[in-house]
Design a protein around this motif. Structure first.
Motif, short mmCIF file in Angstrom:
data_model
loop_
_atom_site.label_atom_id
_atom_site.label_comp_id
_atom_site.label_asym_id
_atom_site.label_seq_id
_atom_site.Cartn_x
_atom_site.Cartn_y
_atom_site.Cartn_z
N HIS A 158 6.31 79.94 -64.18
CA HIS A 158 5.59 78.83 -64.81
C HIS A 158 4.53 79.34 -65.78
O HIS A 158 4.44 78.87 -66.92
CB HIS A 158 4.95 77.96 -63.73
CG HIS A 158 3.87 77.06 -64.25
ND1 HIS A 158 4.12 76.00 -65.08
CD2 HIS A 158 2.53 77.10 -64.05
CE1 HIS A 158 2.96 75.41 -65.38
NE2 HIS A 158 2.00 76.06 -64.77
N PRO A 174 7.02 73.34 -66.53
CA PRO A 174 6.42 72.80 -65.30
C PRO A 174 7.16 73.28 -64.05
O PRO A 174 8.39 73.43 -64.06
CB PRO A 174 6.56 71.29 -65.46
CG PRO A 174 6.71 71.07 -66.93
CD PRO A 174 7.41 72.28 -67.46
N ILE A 175 6.42 73.52 -62.98
CA ILE A 175 7.01 74.01 -61.73
C ILE A 175 8.09 73.06 -61.23
O ILE A 175 9.14 73.50 -60.77
CB ILE A 175 5.91 74.24 -60.68
CG1 ILE A 175 5.05 75.42 -61.11
CG2 ILE A 175 6.52 74.48 -59.31
CD1 ILE A 175 3.89 75.73 -60.22
N ARG A 176 7.85 71.77 -61.33
CA ARG A 176 8.85 70.79 -60.89
C ARG A 176 10.17 70.99 -61.64
O ARG A 176 11.24 70.96 -61.04
CB ARG A 176 8.35 69.37 -61.10
CG ARG A 176 9.34 68.30 -60.67
CD ARG A 176 8.73 66.95 -60.82
NE ARG A 176 7.56 66.91 -59.95
CZ ARG A 176 7.31 65.97 -59.05
NH1 ARG A 176 8.13 64.97 -58.94
NH2 ARG A 176 6.25 66.01 -58.30
N GLU A 177 10.09 71.23 -62.93
CA GLU A 177 11.30 71.44 -63.74
C GLU A 177 11.99 72.75 -63.35
O GLU A 177 13.22 72.82 -63.29
CB GLU A 177 10.95 71.45 -65.22
CG GLU A 177 12.15 71.47 -66.13
CD GLU A 177 11.76 71.36 -67.60
OE1 GLU A 177 12.49 71.92 -68.42
OE2 GLU A 177 10.73 70.72 -67.91
N LYS A 198 11.95 74.12 -60.40
CA LYS A 198 12.62 73.86 -59.12
C LYS A 198 13.90 73.07 -59.33
O LYS A 198 14.92 73.34 -58.69
CB LYS A 198 11.69 73.10 -58.18
CG LYS A 198 10.60 73.94 -57.58
CD LYS A 198 9.71 73.05 -56.74
CE LYS A 198 9.16 73.75 -55.56
NZ LYS A 198 8.36 72.85 -54.70
N GLU A 199 13.85 72.09 -60.21
CA GLU A 199 15.04 71.26 -60.48
C GLU A 199 16.16 72.08 -61.08
O GLU A 199 17.34 71.80 -60.85
CB GLU A 199 14.68 70.09 -61.39
CG GLU A 199 13.84 69.03 -60.69
CD GLU A 199 13.32 67.95 -61.64
OE1 GLU A 199 13.57 68.04 -62.86
OE2 GLU A 199 12.66 67.04 -61.13
#
Length: 95
Positions: free
Chosen positions: A76, A82-85, A87-88
């Motif tokens: 990141h 973004p971390i969420r992206e 992970k996705e």
């Protein structure tokens, strides 16, 4: 049966079991996106940018090591994704 044969049989059984269990962790889209986003040539350059040893990225790519919190945070910080992206992206091919 020798110890070596027992070990080989056990490893073969583990590989068969691993192949049968569904896994949502698919690292290649994550690593490939990082390489593309940061305009890198390959995994070796990714290692240098992330400041990790090459075996770490190799193990992640070959699904022998999951992406831990430390390396995820470093991904990141270096890529601004973004971390969420991030992970996705590890679940991208499962959707």
């Amino acid at each position: 049966m020798s110890v070596r044969q027992k070990k080989q049989e056990m490893l073969a059984a583990m590989h068969r079991a691993r192949a049968l269990e569904p896994s949502s962790f698919v690292p290649n889209p994550l690593l490939d996106t990082l390489i593309k986003t940061m305009h890198l040539k390959n995994d070796a350059e990714l290692c240098r940018v992330l400041e990790v040893q090459p075996p770490i990225i190799s193990k992640i790519r070959h699904r022998k090591l999951n992406v831990g919190a430390t390396i995820l945070l470093r991904m990141h910080e270096k890529s601004n994704i973004p971390i969420r992206e991030l992970k996705e992206l590890t679940n991208a091919s499962m959707h």
